[in-house]
Design an enzyme around this catalytic site. Sequence first.
Site, mmCIF file in Angstrom:
data_model
loop_
_atom_site.group_PDB
_atom_site.id
_atom_site.type_symbol
_atom_site.label_atom_id
_atom_site.label_comp_id
_atom_site.label_asym_id
_atom_site.label_seq_id
_atom_site.Cartn_x
_atom_site.Cartn_y
_atom_site.Cartn_z
ATOM 1 N N GLY A 181 -10.969 -5.041 27.307
ATOM 2 C CA GLY A 181 -11.962 -4.009 27.564
ATOM 3 C C GLY A 181 -13.374 -4.492 27.805
ATOM 4 O O GLY A 181 -14.294 -3.673 27.866
ATOM 5 N N ASP A 185 -3.680 -1.523 32.586
ATOM 6 C CA ASP A 185 -3.231 -2.844 32.134
ATOM 7 C C ASP A 185 -1.798 -2.734 31.631
ATOM 8 O O ASP A 185 -1.387 -1.674 31.127
ATOM 9 C CB ASP A 185 -4.134 -3.392 31.023
ATOM 10 N N ASN A 191 2.433 -1.485 34.593
ATOM 11 C CA ASN A 191 2.660 -2.735 35.314
ATOM 12 C C ASN A 191 2.405 -2.478 36.795
ATOM 13 O O ASN A 191 3.142 -1.724 37.435
ATOM 14 C CB ASN A 191 4.092 -3.212 35.084
ATOM 15 N N LYS A 241 -9.424 -11.166 41.341
ATOM 16 C CA LYS A 241 -9.443 -12.527 40.786
ATOM 17 C C LYS A 241 -8.270 -13.321 41.337
ATOM 18 O O LYS A 241 -7.170 -12.790 41.514
ATOM 19 C CB LYS A 241 -9.373 -12.484 39.261
#
Length: 205
Positions: A50, A67, A83, A151
């Site tokens: 978080g 998440d 997921n 990312k």
Amino acid sequence: MSSDHRDQYYWRAKRDQFRSRAAYKLEFLIERYGIIKDGQAVLEIGSSPGGWTQVLVDHGCRVVAVDIQPMDEIPGVIFLKLNILREDAAERIREEMARSLVQRFDVVLSDAMAKTSGIRSSDHAASVMIGNAVMKIAMDTLRRGGVAVVKQFQGDMTGDFIKNWGHYFRDHRITKPPASRKESSEVYIIFYGFSGKETDNSVQG
């Protein structure tokens, strides 16, 4: 505990009451690249524990956080334990958007990453797979002109990843925040100015 580069951010997070040092990565991306504006609607993927979510709330954003791991409640944040590799992931998120009266997100952010194996090529491949899943969700949930941030462990597939998704956007940047570990190949790919799914996919000469 040693006072190396990583620990500086660990102790800063403790001092500033952030759940993780990753908060400083997002703060850097906001300050340097202007990826969000206060009050925007944001889909945050890979939110647990978080740290990024706290930063977004501090900016007054309306956040739907996702998440595969549980996350302790943050007031005002909608959390989905999901997921994103599931085929119905985008549908689940759109259902929550409808309940929350969010037509489209201004920004889709992802700090999601699989557990690392220590094998650079395998970790890179896993990060590309997750990145592709994130971008597919962004195609269905991001407003025109919006921003997507993913990312990735940089490697030989990074160029193709940017090429495959970049033609849906006006521009892109690749950056490594100071809070990232120096030895890590971790980077953040920022896509600006979403043009929508119905775009000219032809190769420009």
